[in-house]
Design an enzyme around this catalytic site. Structure first.
Site, PDB file in Angstrom:
ATOM      1  N   GLU A  66       0.813  -1.213   0.000  1.00  8.47           N
ATOM      2  CA  GLU A  66       0.000   0.000   0.000  1.00  8.47           C
ATOM      3  C   GLU A  66       0.848   1.266   0.000  1.00  8.47           C
ATOM      4  O   GLU A  66       0.466   2.279  -0.614  1.00  8.47           O
ATOM      5  CB  GLU A  66      -0.947  -0.009   1.193  1.00  8.47           C
ATOM      6  CG  GLU A  66      -2.121  -0.963   1.056  1.00  8.47           C
ATOM      7  CD  GLU A  66      -1.729  -2.433   1.188  1.00  8.47           C
ATOM      8  OE1 GLU A  66      -2.472  -3.299   0.682  1.00  8.47           O
ATOM      9  OE2 GLU A  66      -0.670  -2.708   1.811  1.00  8.47           O
ATOM     10  N   HIS A 135     -10.347  -6.747   7.841  1.00 13.80           N
ATOM     11  CA  HIS A 135     -11.169  -6.626   6.640  1.00 13.80           C
ATOM     12  C   HIS A 135     -12.507  -5.930   6.898  1.00 13.80           C
ATOM     13  O   HIS A 135     -13.357  -5.901   6.014  1.00 13.80           O
ATOM     14  CB  HIS A 135     -11.465  -8.016   6.051  1.00 13.80           C
ATOM     15  CG  HIS A 135     -10.273  -8.697   5.457  1.00 13.80           C
ATOM     16  ND1 HIS A 135      -9.226  -9.147   6.219  1.00 13.80           N
ATOM     17  CD2 HIS A 135      -9.965  -9.006   4.171  1.00 13.80           C
ATOM     18  CE1 HIS A 135      -8.323  -9.722   5.441  1.00 13.80           C
ATOM     19  NE2 HIS A 135      -8.757  -9.639   4.188  1.00 13.80           N
TER      20      HIS A 135
END
Length: 329
Positions: A66, A135
């Site tokens: 990321e 998540h």
């Protein structure tokens, strides 16, 4: 290719896809990048078929890193592109946090406007899908605290389409939060930009209580308003849409009308957006309030295991309890 201008019924996920397609078609400077967004079409298939039409130079599969995704977006923005970076899941955004808050948010200010950062960062967020750890988080408050970032959250297909296009067209960096448990919600989508992404919208008018929500909880808030009406309570539901900046004029007008306020979000209570909004509205609307404002939020815990998430997420009953509290019942 001439863009499709017909009205369609789309899921929220397909509406984002249509907005990305339109942006890619209209502006050759728009590029997409993220993990598995190309051949796979993203883990939620939001970017399906875009690689086949626009090619590898504009729909870019990145490594699982990321910080590299955001760093690449910064470089592309420096070179005049309008990158749209996907963070695959909310809990994966933290490795890119430094780039977002230290570079993306500040480069325009640091250079006295010489450098623009027209970066859109897509973040599927929130719970309710039975996912594993990391998540199902709601990290939006970290970014609303950071000056230089716009933060928006969509709740329906029309806004999903309109606001992704507005975000990409903006010269400011935008965090675009997508409620993953609402990806399959359907609605009509017209090919118009509609209301500015800075504005909140009244989705259900009322006179007794103002109920503020955003993203995944807007649907729940509307259900709560309908249930409350059966008991004679008129609830005005407002979809915030923009979390930074907040459309306080719209919120103030509602609170001055109803005299009561409930704010609902999935994120933790402490340090959440709800507390900030309540503080601001108490300052500006104190003389209009008939009771103390109420927060209905997730608990101050790490996001729980999937089998326990229904106890953590604000649901219809908890929001109705909040409405009762505001009504002094």
């Amino acid at each position: 290719m001439t863009p499709d201008t017909s009205t369609k019924t789309l899921t929220l996920a397909k509406a984002i896809n249509a907005g990305l397609h339109r942006a890619l078609t209209d502006d050759p400077r728009v590029v997409l990048l993220g993990e598995d967004i190309g051949a796979l079409g993203g883990v939620f298939r939001v970017t399906s078929d875009l690689l086949a039409e626009f090619g590898h130079r504009r729909v870019i599969d990145t490594p699982l890193a990321e910080s590299a995704i955001i760093g690449m977006a910064v470089g592309l923005a420096y070179r005049g592109y309008r990158p749209v970076a996907e963070i695959q899941f909310d809990g994966f955004i933290y490795p890119g946090f430094d780039q977002i808050v230290s570079q993306v948010a500040k480069l325009h200010y640091r250079t006295q406007g010489a450098v623009k950062m027209p970066i859109t960062i897509r973040v599927p967020f929130g719970g309710g899908i039975g996912a594993a750890e990391h998540h199902s988080e709601s990290p939006e408050a970290y970014f609303t605290h950071t000056s230089g970032l716009r933060v928006i959250s969509v709740s329906n297909p029309q806004d999903a389409y309109s606001l992704i296009r507005q975000a990409i067209a903006s010269d400011d960096p935008v965090l675009y939060f997508e409620p993953k448990r609402r990806y399959h919600v359907k609605g009509e989508v017209v090919p118009e930009l509609g209301l500015s992404m800075e504005r909140a919208t009244v989705v259900s008018p009322g006179t007794d209580v103002t109920l503020l929500a955003y993203g995944p909880l807007v649907t729940t808030a509307r259900d709560a308003a309908l249930a409350a009406s059966d008991e004679g309570v008129s609830v005005e539901v407002i979809d915030l849409r923009s979390l930074a900046p907040v459309d306080y004029p719209t919120l103030e007008a509602s609170v001055r009308k109803t005299g009561r306020l409930v704010v609902a979000h999935e994120a933790n209570r402490t340090g959440g957006i709800g507390g900030e909004i309540i503080a601001s509205l108490t300052e500006s609307c104190f003389n209009y309030l008939e009771s103390a404002p109420v927060r209905v939020t997730g608990f101050d815990i790490p996001y729980p295991a999937a089998k326990l998430e229904s106890h953590h997420l604000p649901d219809l009953d908890r929001i109705l309890d909040g409405i009762d509290s505001a009504m002094g019942r």
